[in-house]
Motif scaffolding. Structure first.
Motif, PDB file in Angstrom:
ATOM      1  N   UNK A   1       0.844  -1.186   0.000  1.00 15.77           N
ATOM      2  CA  UNK A   1       0.000   0.000   0.000  1.00 15.77           C
ATOM      3  C   UNK A   1       0.886   1.245   0.000  1.00 15.77           C
ATOM      4  N   UNK A   2       0.692   2.165  -0.942  1.00 14.71           N
ATOM      5  CA  UNK A   2       1.575   3.335  -1.010  1.00 14.71           C
ATOM      6  C   UNK A   2       1.208   4.387   0.024  1.00 14.71           C
ATOM      7  N   UNK A   3       2.219   4.938   0.675  1.00 17.26           N
ATOM      8  CA  UNK A   3       2.028   6.138   1.472  1.00 17.26           C
ATOM      9  C   UNK A   3       1.965   7.336   0.518  1.00 17.26           C
ATOM     10  N   UNK A   4       1.515   8.496   0.990  1.00 21.66           N
ATOM     11  CA  UNK A   4       1.521   9.670   0.095  1.00 21.66           C
ATOM     12  C   UNK A   4       2.880   9.845  -0.559  1.00 21.66           C
ATOM     13  N   UNK A   5       2.883  10.098  -1.868  1.00 22.42           N
ATOM     14  CA  UNK A   5       4.096   9.987  -2.694  1.00 22.42           C
ATOM     15  C   UNK A   5       5.265  10.795  -2.171  1.00 22.42           C
ATOM     16  N   UNK A   6       5.018  12.022  -1.736  1.00 20.22           N
ATOM     17  CA  UNK A   6       6.135  12.864  -1.327  1.00 20.22           C
ATOM     18  C   UNK A   6       6.316  12.900   0.184  1.00 20.22           C
ATOM     19  N   UNK A   7       5.589  12.027   0.911  1.00 24.65           N
ATOM     20  CA  UNK A   7       5.728  12.057   2.375  1.00 24.65           C
ATOM     21  C   UNK A   7       7.057  11.461   2.794  1.00 24.65           C
ATOM     22  N   UNK A   8       7.740  12.158   3.681  1.00 24.60           N
ATOM     23  CA  UNK A   8       8.922  11.612   4.332  1.00 24.60           C
ATOM     24  C   UNK A   8       8.900  12.089   5.768  1.00 24.60           C
TER      25      UNK A   8
END
Length: 601
Positions: free
Chosen positions: A511-518
């Motif tokens: 499941x992907x986390x928000x693309x630019x989240x770090x």
């Protein structure tokens, strides 16, 4: 030896010595050179002054590739009028050093590295200091360099509305950044709303008046406006943004209480109160945007919908799991039996089941016929194989004396047990049935030789005899190629027979986390069933494809038990999945309700 050859020999040696000497002289001359500063950015104006903006880098270009170890805070520094060194990032290129200041984030512009109107000096010490910048070849600066700098105070001289240098080309609109349609969210208990923008807003325009937040309430024609008690720029590059200072945080007072399900909407003021960027552009007009209210005090990054969640079986357990009725259940069906006879795993050779004139029933945990192996089933009065788990035929399945006339055609079957007993050979599986090998029915074709019933999907990539009956539950799929199949719609009973318990394990899809989240994440599983354990795995992005991170499942982290005791660090483009394992007893089932990944600030 002929001594007449000596003069020529001496001549050649003397010439060689002269040549070597010349090379050494040239090398020494090159070695005796100096590293030079070729130019400094920003460039000086016609009157000789250098002006920098509060968010502008100062770049020094050198004449040779640099030794990165020699570029220290003492070797390249910017000091104020009192000689105090200013803090900033030193970024080393091949032939350049970049001093990056911290831009101010408050309206007063007094919290950054540079202040408007400030007089500064760029200092680069040279010989005879021992800590100056060196090239990779060891060349040093013959003498130091001091460059006066002035921080812009009157931006109107440059046609700008503020002392900030625009960081974009001007083609990118100034608007709210909602990639993939993800709308803003706030946590009910925290009462903070973070808004990400495509380019940084001008700090002096980030005021509570610039944000219009409304909540629709039953019985009120005019929705009340919720006034933030504060609005500020976060002085960093936050997860979900592309530039420094692109996030504004709104804090609502304690009197404003949010609850999950509230109808909250956001718009932006226009005119004098409008939010503006470094170029002075007002934010692009936006219609009312819905704001989702998360329960608790953490904004949720991931909360999968159970109906759309797919699970894969963990090969270490006889049972997989599935989403059924909004819950995670052990993928078993009562009609698939108890598994009392264990697993039938035919790795090689030939094996035969069934006796002529007798009804045979086997209660298997799973059935696997490997490539190169052959399972022969002699039907007699009928053979019924019940498999709690999966049925996989990669080798050869031979049916003997199995052809039967069946009264049913494609459509609904009246009764599962009647269908199974009427077939020469029938296989019913709680899990998936996959046939990649070959099924052969010997004898004169009449009717049907085989019935396949599954509580999961049916995959046919190999060869089947004609007129095989396939019993599938509504919503289940038939994959691959299968000609002349008689497909019936069946309803099996979820769960295991009474008194039966079995180990089950499964993994969710990635499941992907928000693309630019770090940043740091927490994860919980609030509704885990007793006796069920759950772990979280993270697949970190390792490669870039067209500039987008792609994760590598083979490099996934070791599973960490849920709920997480300590936050985990993730990088942009990360994926997560949940691993479940436990004992399934009858209809007793685990659940993934309450699984969520949240941002830890």
């Amino acid at each position: 030896m002929d001594r007449s050859a000596y003069p020529a020999c001496r001549l050649r040696v003397r010439s060689l010595a002269v040549l070597v000497g010349s090379v050494l002289v040239v090398a020494c001359e090159e070695r005796a050179g100096w590293l030079r500063v070729e130019r400094v950015e920003p460039a000086a104006s016609e009157d000789g002054h250098r002006t920098v903006f509060v968010n502008q880098d100062v770049v020094v270009h050198f004449s040779a590739p640099l030794d990165p170890a020699s570029v220290t805070r003492n070797a390249v520094r910017i000091v104020d009028e009192h000689g105090q060194r200013l803090d900033g990032q030193l970024l080393v290129g091949s032939r350049s050093v970049r001093f990056r200041p911290t831009p101010p984030a408050t309206a007063e512009l007094d919290d950054g590295t540079f202040h408007p109107g400030q007089q500064l000096r760029l200092e680069i010490p040279g010989m005879p200091t021992s800590y100056g910048v060196r090239s990779l070849d060891g060349l040093v600066l013959e003498r130091g360099l001091v460059v006066p700098l002035s921080v812009a105070e009157d931006p109107s001289r440059f046609g700008l509305p503020s002392p900030f240098l625009p960081i974009d080309s001007g083609a990118e609109p100034f608007t709210l950044d909602v990639p993939d349609g993800r709308l803003p969210r706030l946590a009910a208990g925290d009462r903070t709303l973070d808004l990400h923008f495509t380019v940084p807003p001008l700090p002096s325009t980030v005021r509570p008046e610039a944000f219009e937040v409304f909540r629709l309430e039953w019985g009120r024609d005019v929705p009340p406006r919720l006034i933030p008690e504060s609005a500020r720029i976060l002085p960093q590059q936050t997860p979900g943004t592309r530039h420094f200072g692109c996030t504004a945080r709104l804090q609502f007072p304690e009197a404003v209480q949010f609850a999950p399900g509230d109808n909250v909407y956001l718009t932006f003021a226009i005119g004098a109160d409008a939010l503006r960027d470094y170029r002075g552009r007002p934010i692009a007009p936006l219609g009312p945007l819905a704001v989702r209210v998360d329960p608790g005090d953490r904004v949720r990054l991931l909360e999968p919908e159970l109906g759309a969640l797919r699970l894969t079986r963990n090969d270490d357990a006889p049972l997989g799991m599935e989403v059924l009725g909004g819950r995670i259940r052990g993928r078993a069906r009562v009609e698939a039996g108890s598994g009392a006879h264990g697993a039938l795993d035919l790795a090689a050779g030939v094996r035969e089941i069934g006796l002529t004139g007798a009804t045979v029933e086997r209660q298997l945990r799973s059935l696997h016929v490997a490539r190169g192996a052959e399972l022969r089933i002699r039907a007699g009065d009928g053979v019924l194989l019940r498999c709690v788990g999966d049925v996989v035929v990669d080798g050869r399945l031979v049916l003997l004396d199995a052809w039967r006339e069946l009264p049913w055609r494609t459509g609904d079957a009246p009764d599962v047990e009647s269908l199974l007993r009427a077939s020469g050979v029938a296989i019913v599986a709680g899990g998936e049935i996959s046939i990649a090998g070959e099924v052969v029915a010997e004898g004169e074709p009449r009717g049907s030789p085989l019935t396949l019933v599954t509580g999961a999907d049916l995959r046919i990539d190999g060869r089947l005899p004609p007129h095989v009956v396939a019993g599938l539950e509504p919503g289940r799929e038939l994959h691959g190629l299968a000609t002349a199949l008689t497909r019936l719609a069946l309803r099996l009973t979820p769960g295991l027979p009474p008194g039966v318990q079995m180990q089950a394990a499964a993994r969710t899809e990635w499941l992907p986390l928000p693309e630019r989240f770090s940043g740091r994440i927490g994860a919980s599983l609030e509704d885990a069933t007793d006796g069920m354990e759950a772990w979280l795995q993270i697949a970190r992005p390792l490669t870039l494809v067209d500039g987008v991170p792609r994760f590598d499942p083979s490099a996934a982290s070791a599973p960490v038990a849920l709920p997480l005791r300590d936050p985990l660090e993730v990088r942009p483009g990360a994926y997560v999945r949940v691993v479940l394992a436990g004992v399934v007893r009858g209809e007793h089932s685990p659940s993934l309700r309450g699984f969520r990944v949240v941002e830890q600030r």
